[in-house]
Write a protein that holds these residues in place. Structure first.
Motif, PDB file in Angstrom:
ATOM      1  N   GLU A 206       0.848  -1.175   0.000  1.00 36.47           N
ATOM      2  CA  GLU A 206       0.000   0.000   0.000  1.00 36.47           C
ATOM      3  C   GLU A 206       0.898   1.244   0.000  1.00 36.47           C
ATOM      4  O   GLU A 206       2.024   1.218   0.504  1.00 36.47           O
ATOM      5  CB  GLU A 206      -0.905   0.005   1.223  1.00 36.47           C
ATOM      6  CG  GLU A 206      -1.913  -1.130   1.270  1.00 36.47           C
ATOM      7  CD  GLU A 206      -3.028  -0.944   0.255  1.00 36.47           C
ATOM      8  OE1 GLU A 206      -3.631   0.150   0.244  1.00 36.47           O
ATOM      9  OE2 GLU A 206      -3.285  -1.874  -0.528  1.00 36.47           O
ATOM     10  N   HIS A 208       1.089   5.274   1.045  1.00 39.26           N
ATOM     11  CA  HIS A 208       0.506   6.416   1.753  1.00 39.26           C
ATOM     12  C   HIS A 208       1.339   7.648   1.418  1.00 39.26           C
ATOM     13  O   HIS A 208       2.535   7.703   1.718  1.00 39.26           O
ATOM     14  CB  HIS A 208       0.499   6.170   3.262  1.00 39.26           C
ATOM     15  CG  HIS A 208      -0.411   5.056   3.686  1.00 39.26           C
ATOM     16  ND1 HIS A 208      -1.701   5.269   4.112  1.00 39.26           N
ATOM     17  CD2 HIS A 208      -0.213   3.710   3.717  1.00 39.26           C
ATOM     18  CE1 HIS A 208      -2.272   4.119   4.416  1.00 39.26           C
ATOM     19  NE2 HIS A 208      -1.383   3.152   4.186  1.00 39.26           N
ATOM     20  N   PRO A 230      -6.391   2.075  -6.276  1.00 38.36           N
ATOM     21  CA  PRO A 230      -6.887   2.150  -4.894  1.00 38.36           C
ATOM     22  C   PRO A 230      -5.826   1.913  -3.826  1.00 38.36           C
ATOM     23  O   PRO A 230      -6.087   2.179  -2.650  1.00 38.36           O
ATOM     24  CB  PRO A 230      -7.952   1.048  -4.857  1.00 38.36           C
ATOM     25  CG  PRO A 230      -7.572   0.095  -5.948  1.00 38.36           C
ATOM     26  CD  PRO A 230      -6.961   0.942  -7.026  1.00 38.36           C
ATOM     27  N   ARG A 231      -4.641   1.444  -4.186  1.00 39.11           N
ATOM     28  CA  ARG A 231      -3.623   1.245  -3.152  1.00 39.11           C
ATOM     29  C   ARG A 231      -2.961   2.561  -2.716  1.00 39.11           C
ATOM     30  O   ARG A 231      -2.234   2.599  -1.739  1.00 39.11           O
ATOM     31  CB  ARG A 231      -2.551   0.264  -3.628  1.00 39.11           C
ATOM     32  CG  ARG A 231      -1.625   0.789  -4.716  1.00 39.11           C
ATOM     33  CD  ARG A 231      -0.584  -0.263  -5.049  1.00 39.11           C
ATOM     34  NE  ARG A 231       0.367   0.178  -6.062  1.00 39.11           N
ATOM     35  CZ  ARG A 231       1.683  -0.022  -5.971  1.00 39.11           C
ATOM     36  NH1 ARG A 231       2.177  -0.650  -4.932  1.00 39.11           N
ATOM     37  NH2 ARG A 231       2.487   0.382  -6.935  1.00 39.11           N
ATOM     38  N   HIS A 233      -3.113   6.166  -1.012  1.00 40.77           N
ATOM     39  CA  HIS A 233      -3.901   6.882  -0.008  1.00 40.77           C
ATOM     40  C   HIS A 233      -3.232   8.227   0.251  1.00 40.77           C
ATOM     41  O   HIS A 233      -2.029   8.276   0.551  1.00 40.77           O
ATOM     42  CB  HIS A 233      -3.997   6.081   1.287  1.00 40.77           C
ATOM     43  CG  HIS A 233      -4.452   4.663   1.090  1.00 40.77           C
ATOM     44  ND1 HIS A 233      -5.773   4.310   0.963  1.00 40.77           N
ATOM     45  CD2 HIS A 233      -3.729   3.510   0.961  1.00 40.77           C
ATOM     46  CE1 HIS A 233      -5.865   2.997   0.791  1.00 40.77           C
ATOM     47  NE2 HIS A 233      -4.636   2.489   0.788  1.00 40.77           N
ATOM     48  N   HIS A 235      -2.716  11.776   2.333  1.00 38.50           N
ATOM     49  CA  HIS A 235      -2.829  12.391   3.652  1.00 38.50           C
ATOM     50  C   HIS A 235      -2.309  13.824   3.527  1.00 38.50           C
ATOM     51  O   HIS A 235      -1.141  14.040   3.181  1.00 38.50           O
ATOM     52  CB  HIS A 235      -2.011  11.626   4.688  1.00 38.50           C
ATOM     53  CG  HIS A 235      -2.346  10.174   4.779  1.00 38.50           C
ATOM     54  ND1 HIS A 235      -3.206   9.654   5.716  1.00 38.50           N
ATOM     55  CD2 HIS A 235      -1.938   9.121   4.003  1.00 38.50           C
ATOM     56  CE1 HIS A 235      -3.306   8.344   5.543  1.00 38.50           C
ATOM     57  NE2 HIS A 235      -2.545   7.999   4.514  1.00 38.50           N
TER      58      HIS A 235
END
Length: 313
Positions: A206, A208, A230-231, A233, A235
């Motif tokens: 994944e 981030h 979708p992996r 993310h 922030h």
């Protein structure tokens, strides 16, 4: 001798104080009057200088100097200097700060700091940002090299030869950086950089990404790309809080060690030097270790707010 070694003082010093204690008890531990001229500056004088330094400003300046304070208090310049040093006062110095007005400041701080201190398993945390408008600068005259007793000297003016933009993603665990150079700074270039990250990061991890709130990061084209991947993310750091992004510290290394004193006669030469420096960094990566917890950061921000007038928020 044991006491002397343990406290790193001279043996005669230990003997003197032991003898005084034996002869006079606790009264012998008080320091004796010293020779010389009696003290002329009283505690009230010291307090007056400190209060004036902290609470007042001179009429014709923004801050006090030792000379102006000496003239205002009737004391000597050296006395003012000694008082300021004793109480760590430096009116000539000033630092900058900025408090974020992001309504989600607390949530974002906890989110980003949580990724630093407790990253998720089987995931890669990348700090991503763009260093835009990097100028290829050539000095108007040759640089004079350093000599014994003489620092390197450069002309104060320069010739601009164009700009480039560096997209960078710092791996918080290893310190390695994935970089990409583009002549423009648009959504298209950011999307290409995301595609490069997708190719270079192992497919079973994944991803981030810690980003700032630049509009390029939030346009519909990027949101569509994220839906297809979708992996990934995202922030976001709070508005006006780029200090929370560790890649900014890496940009500072690049600026200080390569760009600030570099001479580049073309954008091509500038980009070649950046790629070389980036490759050398990745050969010997050095991760930046985040140590502050979210609570420590928020407590410090709260302390700043208490020192600012009308900061009820």
């Amino acid at each position: 001798m044991d006491v002397s070694r343990r406290l790193a003082v001279a043996p005669d010093t230990v003997r003197t104080w032991r003898r005084r204690f034996i002869e006079r008890g606790l009264d012998g531990l008080g320091d004796e009057p010293r020779p010389g001229v009696p003290r002329k500056i009283t505690d009230a004088d010291v307090e007056r200088v400190i209060v004036k330094t902290l609470e007042e400003k001179p009429k014709n300046a923004t801050h006090w100097s030792t000379r102006s304070m000496a003239a205002a208090t009737g004391m000597s310049q050296s006395a003012i200097s000694r008082i300021w040093r004793a109480f760590a006062l430096a009116p000539h110095r000033a630092e900058t700060f900025k408090l974020s007005t992001d309504p989600l400041f607390i949530d974002k701080v906890r989110d980003v700091v949580g990724l630093y201190l407790d990253p998720p398993e089987r995931a890669l945390v990348l700090c991503v940002d763009e260093k835009s408008q990097i100028q290829a600068l050539d000095r108007s005259q040759p640089v004079l090299p350093m000599m014994p007793g003489v620092p390197e000297r450069r002309s104060h003016d320069y010739v601009r030869s164009g700009t480039t933009t560096l997209f960078a993603a710092l791996d918080t665990a290893t310190g390695k950086v994935i970089g990409s150079l583009h002549r423009r700074h648009r959504t298209a270039e950011f999307k290409k950089f995301l595609a490069k990250l997708d190719r270079q990061v192992p497919a079973d991890l994944e991803v981030h990404l810690i980003l700032d709130n630049y509009i390029t990061h939030k346009v519909p084209a990027i949101k569509t790309w994220l839906v297809a991947h979708p992996r990934f993310h995202l922030h976001f750091t709070p508005t006006g809080s780029s200090w929370l992004n560790l890649v900014e510290r890496w940009f500072a290394e690049l600026t200080q060690k390569k760009l600030r004193r570099g001479v580049h006669r073309s954008v091509q030469v500038l980009e070649r030097d950046i790629r070389t420096w980036l490759a050398d960094w990745n050969d010997h990566p050095r991760p930046f270790i985040w140590t502050k917890t979210a609570d420590e950061i928020l407590d410090k921000v709260a302390a700043y707010c208490r020192r600012i007038s009308d900061s009820g928020h």
